[in-house]
Enzyme design. Structure first.
Site, PDB file in Angstrom:
ATOM      1  CG  ASP A 293      23.535  57.831 -43.262  1.00 13.24           C
ATOM      2  OD1 ASP A 293      23.593  56.684 -44.060  1.00 13.24           O
ATOM      3  OD2 ASP A 293      24.719  58.760 -43.182  1.00 13.24           O
TER       4      ASP A 293
ATOM      5  CE1 TYR B  44      21.274  63.680 -48.774  1.00 13.30           C
ATOM      6  CE2 TYR B  44      22.686  64.023 -51.150  1.00 13.30           C
ATOM      7  CZ  TYR B  44      22.082  63.173 -50.081  1.00 13.30           C
ATOM      8  OH  TYR B  44      21.925  61.766 -50.182  1.00 13.30           O
TER       9      TYR B  44
ATOM     10  NE  ARG C 226      26.169  61.925 -40.760  1.00 10.71           N
ATOM     11  CZ  ARG C 226      25.630  60.692 -40.123  1.00 10.71           C
ATOM     12  NH1 ARG C 226      25.211  59.797 -40.848  1.00 10.71           N
ATOM     13  NH2 ARG C 226      26.248  60.542 -39.009  1.00 10.71           N
TER      14      ARG C 226
ATOM     15  NE  ARG D 100      21.411  51.149 -50.967  1.00 10.60           N
ATOM     16  CZ  ARG D 100      22.331  50.122 -51.066  1.00 10.60           C
ATOM     17  NH1 ARG D 100      23.289  50.000 -50.321  1.00 10.60           N
ATOM     18  NH2 ARG D 100      21.983  49.238 -51.949  1.00 10.60           N
TER      19      ARG D 100
END
Length: 245
Positions: free
Chosen positions: A53, A111, A198, A51
């Site tokens: 953001d 990522y 993050r 999911r």
């Protein structure tokens, strides 16, 4: 019944993330379900590998859906792309066994986070990198990454306050590099918690700007408290690069 795996790229700037929501139709999952359901004349659920953001981008998001059709995988890809907005594209469509699930079968992910740290801010990267004016100590950030490698409880690096499942994850590698004023941080791991990448980036930025020390990392792990870790870096610099099965 057939099961199709989609590999997807998208510029997440104007979307409210991957997961469909009741208060908006402006999600990646919602857009795909609307197009594919109309294609096959029935309600079809599209499952994503993660999911992402609002504002997060993807170069290798993976999704899957099941339907009854005689269309080839390539025809499905071309038809979906015909109706997608210009900032979303299906790069690959392939048929998989019925038990394949894009999220449940994922073994690891990559990522990438991009920081704009040049002398002058890059106006063309405002939606694709996080601007940090203060010059960051790259070598210090590289040294700090070693403390995150391996299996750890990343509870302090997660924004979800209600932890119903394990917060233990394994990070295989974190590579920090710099080129033309851009800092690239590539994370490889078996899975990532909500906002984990993050928050890790925010922690590394605080270390690179001397707001935190490397010695703080062990204390953060031991304390298991979100407030001790770094800030949550903006979504604009984050990219889901690859999902491995």
């Amino acid at each position: 019944m057939r099961n199709f795996k989609l590999t997807i790229q998208y510029d997440g700037t104007k979307y409210n993330g991957w997961q469909k929501q009741g208060n908006t139709k402006n999600t990646l999952q919602g857009i795909f379900e609307n197009i594919i359901s109309k294609m096959f004349g029935e309600e079809i659920e599209v499952f994503g590998s993660g999911r992402t953001d609002a504002g997060t981008h993807a170069k290798g998001q993976v999704a899957n859906f099941k339907c009854k059709t005689d269309m080839t995988a390539n025809s499905i890809k071309d038809t979906i792309n015909k109706y997608l907005p210009k900032d979303i594209v299906v790069t690959e469509c392939e048929e998989k066994e019925l038990r394949f699930h894009s999220r449940l079968n994922a073994k690891s992910k990559d990522y990438l986070y991009i920081i704009d740290n040049g002398t002058n801010r890059d106006v063309f990267m405002k939606n694709y990198a996080f601007r940090v004016d203060e010059k960051l100590d790259i070598e210090l950030m590289k040294k700090a990454t070693s403390y995150f490698i391996g299996e750890h409880d990343f509870r302090a690096f997660c924004s979800n306050k209600r932890h119903k499942k394990s917060t233990v994850r394994t990070i295989y590698s974190i590579d920090v590099s710099e080129e033309n004023g851009k800092i690239y941080i590539l994370f490889k791991g078996n899975g990532f918690l909500y906002n984990m990448v993050r928050i890790l980036v925010g922690t590394l930025i605080e270390i690179g700007s001397s707001k935190k020390s490397i010695d703080d990392i062990e204390k953060i792990f031991k304390g298991e408290d979100r407030k001790d870790a770094g800030f949550t870096a903006p979504a604009c610099g984050l990219y889901l690069m690859n999902v491995y099965y």
